[in-house]
Scaffold this active site. Structure first.
Site, mmCIF file in Angstrom:
data_model
loop_
_atom_site.group_PDB
_atom_site.id
_atom_site.type_symbol
_atom_site.label_atom_id
_atom_site.label_comp_id
_atom_site.label_asym_id
_atom_site.label_seq_id
_atom_site.Cartn_x
_atom_site.Cartn_y
_atom_site.Cartn_z
ATOM 1 N N ASP A 1 0.811 -1.062 0.035
ATOM 2 C CA ASP A 1 -0.104 -0.055 0.073
ATOM 3 C C ASP A 1 0.975 1.128 -0.010
ATOM 4 O O ASP A 1 1.801 1.276 0.694
ATOM 5 C CB ASP A 1 -0.834 -0.197 1.110
ATOM 6 C CG ASP A 1 -1.942 1.055 1.428
ATOM 7 O OD1 ASP A 1 -2.781 0.991 0.742
ATOM 8 O OD2 ASP A 1 -1.945 1.752 2.385
ATOM 9 N N GLU B 1 1.565 -0.120 -4.809
ATOM 10 C CA GLU B 1 0.676 1.124 -5.122
ATOM 11 C C GLU B 1 1.517 2.180 -4.881
ATOM 12 O O GLU B 1 1.947 2.529 -3.709
ATOM 13 C CB GLU B 1 -0.487 1.149 -4.196
ATOM 14 C CG GLU B 1 -1.646 2.114 -4.443
ATOM 15 C CD GLU B 1 -2.357 2.601 -3.299
ATOM 16 O OE1 GLU B 1 -3.268 3.299 -3.817
ATOM 17 O OE2 GLU B 1 -1.958 2.418 -2.080
#
Ligand code: NOJ
Length: 506
Positions: free
Chosen positions: A184, A240
């Site tokens: 993330d 990401e």
């Protein structure tokens, strides 16, 4: 060849996917029950969103314990059953790892304040959810930094102890047998610790300059990646990258860093334009280091559903979008529900929302003097709940056996659901059989709303226009898709096998 290069991934937003115990929330039990559905669909890998104990302020991205399962979703034993059952079906499992921040109720926050970032005075940095990125901690009498909600305190990656703790977390899940991690907002790990104010644009918006992509990020990522690869040489690492700048996204995709990175330019565009799509395919080829593959996706739990946003409820266009991500060069990620054409949820009141981004937008609107209606409109634009509604399965089974679900559910026409699902199935089956996944482009061009490319012995045409197109190469034999009087049907995709290859696929 590395396995991920030919794998089609499927993102599962666990809370909305399948409710196995009837409490209104998706869970591991439900997910395991639905593995056969995924086999039927034909995907090869799962990206599972966070299922760790959490305050659920940001739906699991506020992790309270990295090495356990939230009781809402089941137990660690349930996770192990899920993993075992997935493997039995040749489905790889990649789990979300939120390494930039923990929940403020993670035990580290109290026991190891040095794992976090403290300041006497805030600077102008803003949280990605809006408002200041600094919150006051009464006990410590200082501000802590949080690039997202104030319940999500950023970890201090300048402290080597943080890295060591996280390595043990990665080891824990790799030992259990997961096949990889989705990291993330991974380029946010390092900051400029002299805390200069971020620049402000002409609209008064504070830009994110000194709070991401800072010195030391390559070192941290190389070390984490090497750690994972030592334990598990074929581990898959997808990042990401919080940026819409392609060179920035591309540079983290590197043999020593991440295997692939998400390209939001491609997947989260607001409106659809075939030429823009084509340019993005070309750009990705130009900027990626040799041998690296782009990612291909049109949706996720963070953006409006592609059936509403890009396909504009148009069934052939939705199929054509699927055609592109499953035939262009790259690693595709299908977001759960995309394969049945799920559309965005709509909201009559902020009380129907669960996502902090929408709720904060509403509150900030009201504080700024907006009417309730205006604030609701603004919140409806920003809430990610739109795409997080309970999953609709092609077999028509209801989400939950209980009366309530955590978000309301849309009705979808069963004809649409069946048609799109069948298309995904056929294309996924073809992709597997035809083995073009790792082939480079030998041609990639755009003409009058038609994108064409050749990869290996296949020629692909995606006709985004409303007209029939004569696209077939002279020596090509149609093996997928439909022609009308020798021309490719409007809003449709086709695959041609170049004639010298004479295998009979269909
Ligand atoms: C990206 C995740 O996809 C999103 O859902 C989350 O809110 C932020 N990172 C913060 O963890």
């Amino acid at each position: 060849m590395k396995w991920f290069k030919q794998t089609v991934f499927y993102e599962i937003y666990i809370k909305s996917f399948c409710d196995g115990n009837g409490d209104g929330f998706g869970d591991l039990l439900g997910l395991t029950e639905r593995l056969d559905y995924l086999v039927e669909l034909g995907i090869g890998g799962i990206w599972l969103t966070p299922f760790y104990p959490s305050m659920q302020v940001d739906n699991g991205y506020d992790v309270s314990d990295y090495c356990a399962v939230d009781p809402l979703y089941g137990t660690l034993a349930d996770f192990q059953v899920f993993l075992r059952e997935a493997k039995k079906r040749d489905i790889r499992v990649v789990i979300d790892m939120v390494l930039n921040h923990t929940a403020t109720n993670h035990r580290w926050f109290k026991e190891h304040p040095d794992y976090y970032i403290w300041k006497e005075q805030p600077n102008n940095w803003t949280s990605f959810f809006g408002g200041s990125a600094f919150s006051w901690d009464v006990e410590r009498g200082q501000y802590y930094y949080h690039s997202f909600a104030h319940e999500q305190a950023d970890l201090n990656w300048a402290n080597p102890a943080v890295k060591e703790e996280i390595k043990q977390v990665l080891r824990f899940w790799l030992d259990l047998g997961v096949d990889g991690f989705r990291f993330d907002v991974i380029n946010n790990l390092t900051l400029d610790l002299t805390f200069p104010d971020n620049p402000v644009d002409e609209n008064g918006e504070v830009l994110h300059k000194y709070d991401k992509d800072q010195l030391g990020i390559d070192g941290v990522l190389t070390e984490l990646a090497a750690f994972c690869r030592d334990l598990r040489p074929d581990v898959f690492l997808v990042g990401e990258i919080s940026s819409d700048q392609l060179p920035e996204i591309a540079r983290y995709s590197h043999p020593e860093l991440l295997d692939v990175t998400f390209n939001f330019n491609f997947g989260s565009i607001e409106t659809f334009a075939p030429e823009k799509l084509f340019q993005e395919l070309v750009e990705m080829e130009k900027v990626l280091p040799a041998g690296q593959m782009p990612t291909l996706f049109f949706g996720s739990h963070d953006m409006s559903r592609s059936f509403s946003r890009l396909a504009n409820q148009n069934l052939p266009l939705a199929k054509l979008l699927a055609f592109v991500i499953l035939t262009a060069r790259g690693v595709p990620f299908i977001y759960n529900g995309e394969e049945v054409g799920m559309s965005d949820l709509t909201f009559a009141s902020v009380s129907e929302m669960a996502d902090i981004q929408g709720i904060m937008a509403y509150e900030q609107g009201i504080t700024a003097g907006m009417s309730e209606q205006q604030a609701l409109f603004d919140a409806s634009q920003k809430t990610r709940d739109k795409a997080r509604g309970p999953m609709i399965f092609a077999d028509g089974q209801a989400f939950s056996t209980a009366n309530r679900t955590w978000l309301k559910q849309n009705q979808e026409s069963s004809e649409k659901v069946q048609q799109i699902f069948a298309y995904y199935q056929r294309l996924l089956a073809f992709r597997k059989l035809a083995k073009y996944a790792a082939e480079p482009y030998t041609l990639l061009q755009y003409e009058e709303e038609c994108i064409t490319y050749q990869r290996g012995k296949y020629f692909f045409a995606a006709n985004f226009s409303k007209h029939k197109k004569a696209v077939a190469p002279p020596n090509g034999r149609l093996v997928f898709g439909q022609e009308e009087q020798g021309r490719l049907a409007p809003l449709s995709g086709a695959i041609y096998l170049m004639e010298e290859e004479n295998e009979d696929y269909y």
